[in-house]
Design a protein around this motif. Sequence first.
Motif, PDB file in Angstrom:
ATOM      1  N   GLY A 120      43.950  44.627  44.133  1.00  0.00           N
ATOM      2  CA  GLY A 120      44.689  43.997  45.231  1.00  0.00           C
ATOM      3  C   GLY A 120      44.663  44.775  46.530  1.00  0.00           C
ATOM      4  N   LYS A 121      43.800  45.776  46.638  1.00  0.00           N
ATOM      5  CA  LYS A 121      43.768  46.614  47.845  1.00  0.00           C
ATOM      6  C   LYS A 121      43.355  45.795  49.071  1.00  0.00           C
ATOM      7  CE  LYS A 121      40.617  49.375  46.114  1.00  0.00           C
ATOM      8  NZ  LYS A 121      40.340  48.712  44.828  1.00  0.00           N
ATOM      9  N   SER A 122      42.255  45.059  48.905  1.00  0.00           N
ATOM     10  CA  SER A 122      41.781  44.261  50.049  1.00  0.00           C
ATOM     11  C   SER A 122      42.794  43.197  50.411  1.00  0.00           C
ATOM     12  CB  SER A 122      40.444  43.601  49.713  1.00  0.00           C
ATOM     13  OG  SER A 122      39.476  44.581  49.465  1.00  0.00           O
ATOM     14  N   THR A 123      43.418  42.616  49.384  1.00  0.00           N
ATOM     15  CA  THR A 123      44.424  41.588  49.641  1.00  0.00           C
ATOM     16  C   THR A 123      45.574  42.166  50.456  1.00  0.00           C
ATOM     17  OG1 THR A 123      43.809  40.586  47.546  1.00  0.00           O
ATOM     18  CG2 THR A 123      45.880  39.873  48.521  1.00  0.00           C
ATOM     19  N   GLY A 150      39.707  45.180  42.033  1.00  0.00           N
ATOM     20  CA  GLY A 150      40.488  44.009  41.662  1.00  0.00           C
ATOM     21  C   GLY A 150      41.975  44.267  41.608  1.00  0.00           C
ATOM     22  N   TYR A 157      46.617  33.613  43.957  1.00  0.00           N
ATOM     23  CA  TYR A 157      45.467  32.726  44.119  1.00  0.00           C
ATOM     24  C   TYR A 157      45.376  31.845  42.894  1.00  0.00           C
ATOM     25  CZ  TYR A 157      43.743  35.732  47.890  1.00  0.00           C
ATOM     26  OH  TYR A 157      43.603  36.417  49.049  1.00  0.00           O
ATOM     27  N   ALA A 200      47.187  38.506  42.915  1.00  0.00           N
ATOM     28  CA  ALA A 200      46.402  39.569  43.531  1.00  0.00           C
ATOM     29  C   ALA A 200      47.323  40.668  44.048  1.00  0.00           C
ATOM     30  CB  ALA A 200      45.568  39.000  44.677  1.00  0.00           C
TER      31      ALA A 200
HETATM   32  N1  LIG Z   1      40.252  34.292  47.921  1.00  0.00           N
HETATM   33  C1  LIG Z   1      40.527  34.560  46.638  1.00  0.00           C
HETATM   34  N2  LIG Z   1      40.594  33.573  45.739  1.00  0.00           N
HETATM   35  C2  LIG Z   1      40.876  33.816  44.456  1.00  0.00           C
HETATM   36  N3  LIG Z   1      41.099  35.028  43.975  1.00  0.00           N
HETATM   37  C3  LIG Z   1      41.047  36.081  44.797  1.00  0.00           C
HETATM   38  C4  LIG Z   1      40.748  35.899  46.169  1.00  0.00           C
HETATM   39  N4  LIG Z   1      40.764  37.111  46.773  1.00  0.00           N
HETATM   40  C5  LIG Z   1      41.043  38.003  45.817  1.00  0.00           C
HETATM   41  N5  LIG Z   1      41.209  37.393  44.640  1.00  0.00           N
HETATM   42  C6  LIG Z   1      41.560  38.051  43.389  1.00  0.00           C
HETATM   43  O1  LIG Z   1      42.644  38.869  43.637  1.00  0.00           O
HETATM   44  C7  LIG Z   1      42.501  40.099  42.936  1.00  0.00           C
HETATM   45  C8  LIG Z   1      42.583  41.237  43.923  1.00  0.00           C
HETATM   46  O2  LIG Z   1      41.441  41.229  44.728  1.00  0.00           O
HETATM   47  P1  LIG Z   1      41.147  42.303  45.853  1.00  0.00           P
HETATM   48  O3  LIG Z   1      42.343  42.409  46.702  1.00  0.00           O
HETATM   49  O4  LIG Z   1      39.900  41.945  46.516  1.00  0.00           O
HETATM   50  O5  LIG Z   1      40.968  43.641  45.020  1.00  0.00           O
HETATM   51  P2  LIG Z   1      40.348  45.037  45.432  1.00  0.00           P
HETATM   52  O6  LIG Z   1      40.081  45.001  46.878  1.00  0.00           O
HETATM   53  O7  LIG Z   1      41.372  46.025  45.046  1.00  0.00           O
HETATM   54  O8  LIG Z   1      39.113  45.220  44.637  1.00  0.00           O
HETATM   55  C9  LIG Z   1      41.194  40.036  42.195  1.00  0.00           C
HETATM   56  O9  LIG Z   1      41.438  39.669  40.859  1.00  0.00           O
HETATM   57  C10 LIG Z   1      40.447  38.941  42.904  1.00  0.00           C
HETATM   58  O10 LIG Z   1      39.611  38.282  41.999  1.00  0.00           O
END
Ligand SMILES: Nc1ncnc2c1ncn2[C@@H]1O[C@H](COP(=O)(O)OP(=O)(O)O)[C@@H](O)[C@H]1O
Lengths: 387, 286
Positions: free
Chosen positions: B48-51, B46, B16, B25
């Motif tokens: 990257g689990k959701s990603t 943060g 991102y 991520a």
């Molecule tokens: N749409 C996005 N735009 C910019 N950065 C993102 C976006 N989605 C996630 N991130 C970044 O990617 C990283 C991983 O996020 P995420 O997968 O949500 O983590 P988790 O679910 O493990 O808490 C984080 O640093 C987050 O800030």
Amino acid sequence: MNLALADVRHGFLRFFLTMIGVGFLIMAATGMIGLYRGIVDDALLIVERIGADLWVVQGGRAGPFSESSAIASDVDRRCEGVPGVASVRRFVQISRQFSFEGRTLRAAVTGLDFPTDRGDWLTLTSGRRLVAGHFEAIADESVGLHLGARVRLARDDFTIVGTTRGMVDASGDGLLFVTVADASTIAQKRSGEEILLARAAAGRTAAAGPTGSSVQQDSKISAVLLTLAPGAEEARVRATVLAWGDVDVLSRSDQRTLLLDQRLWRLRLQILAFTGVLLVVMTIVISLIIYMLTMEKLHQIAMLKLIGARNSVIVAMILQQSFLIGAGALVLGFLMSHLVFPHFPRRVLIEPADFALLSTAVGVVCGFAGLLGISRALRVRAQEVLS
Amino acid sequence: MTGEPVLSVRDATRHYPSGDTVVKALDGVSLDVHAGELVAVIGPSGSGKSTLLLIAGLLEPPSSGEVRFRGARVSTPAVDLDRLRDFRRRNIGFVFQKANLIPFLTAGENVALAMEIDDVAPRAARRHAESLLTGLGLERRIGNLPARLSGGEQQRVAIARALANDPALLLADEPTAALDGRRGRQVIALFRSIADRRGAAVVVVTHDLRAADYFDRTIELIDGRIVDGRIGTTPASGEGGGRSLEPEMFRNETQHRRKSGATRSVQDRSWPGPVPCRSPDEDPIP
Ligand SMILES: Nc1ncnc2c1ncn2[C@@H]1O[C@H](COP(=O)(O)OP(=O)(O)O)[C@@H](O)[C@H]1O
Ligand SMILES: [Mg+2]
């Protein structure tokens, strides 16, 4: 299941109020169009109903409905001699204000050429037509006189022997039919002050020189109505009458044109402009409502996308809701119009064709509003559910 | 485990842009999940689990790498995800921290909707939704709107919805975060039984390590990289003797469904029965 309906059911009160709101706008538009139709219809009423093929009016003037018209008292007899003329009636109409049971009423006193014309072309709601040559009147209900009422006009008492409904002149005053003889008397009758003023004026003009007044100013007959014999040529009758030089001839369609395009054109344009403004307001309001409804549901729409709903599901939901609001508002607007407008002082004529056209316009507006919402909804990404 | 993994993420990254820099991520993650497997994804916030879940669920394209589904490549950096909506509807179920139910539909309608948008006849969808909800102990809640349900009940409705089209892959992102410990454990138990009974591949992002015993394996992400992954390992759990057959049946059924025209039937799909309990003191469905 139907998502649009489910949402409407869930928030029924809100949707209902929205429909009422839009319904009021539709009612206003219906009223505007109806008012326009009513005014046109009222203005043409007497021309259409009285059954004259030709109107003989004062020369150089546009007939009694456009400006004052007075013709010589022998025009009717002259007309009787014209070949092709089947019937001749004198016409006089004057607006009068008078008091009745302590109220001030207005009426357009209209002469019927008794005994030729006893008002057979009138549709009575009660009573009968004229049978005596004097002091009988047929009143429209809108004048405010009931059957059997006695009303003083000029120096005479008139008895209301019959009533009509919806017979008014172009300004909405109810018609009061009396014989032509009585109508002339009423027209001639002037107040004491008027007489004094007239005398003073006469004195002044006498001093200045010979009076310029013509025969016509004394005559109270404003037009003569002709019906033509079957097979008679309108052009020949017209040419014969015009040859006299002191009168003009108007056909029924001339009268229509004069009334609509000259006397009433400003009013018509004004009402049409207002209707236009209302339609624009309606478009904006409906569009905003649908757009807001869509905005409110963006989260759910994202969820629908996430679980894999096709765009058609989302499009259908938004469009159906849009049309539901439109349809509900039309029904409510229609009902409210029929409840409210009959109580308005002037006729509001709701023609099915006009309402159909308005419905189509509302349909188009709803479709447009729906597309606006859809264009927003389709830009939502499924993952917005998570934010 | 024999056969192709249901889900196979190959060397996926996700970048991102963030100001002048780029946030990685996800930074080269590979993950295979087989039918009947229940996999936990853990890691700090943060990481990257959701990603990872978004990429596996075809909701985001990877910046590089690819996602395969039963061996077929479905998502690459160039993919048009909007065109994968049909695929998603038929093959992937999602559960999130929030239930995200449609507020103007009842519990039953929320579940049935997921089938109706897949051309199941309304009556059949309704019946199947009822049996799913009944299986989750929500038979008395079928006609209730989401606002009338507790958080745990809402989450179970969301799970029923995710199961409605019998997905081969179920992805859950912190589904227990909004629930108390006991209910959270019940939800994980539910996922276990879904993997066992339905032969679904289930990936659950969770913080809740109290329910770790339910998972076949656990993957830990830190800064977008897997630190403790055992990709492709056979589930440690000895449960599910007939598991290898179930996905096969499921696949055949899926095949059949696809061919059978616009409106399909759900007669052949039914809830396998009550959720098994791991230990007698824990009743997963109160
Ligand atoms: N749409 C996005 N735009 C910019 N950065 C993102 C976006 N989605 C996630 N991130 C970044 O990617 C990283 C991983 O996020 P995420 O997968 O949500 O983590 P988790 O679910 O493990 O808490 C984080 O640093 C987050 O800030
Ligand atoms: Mg997360």
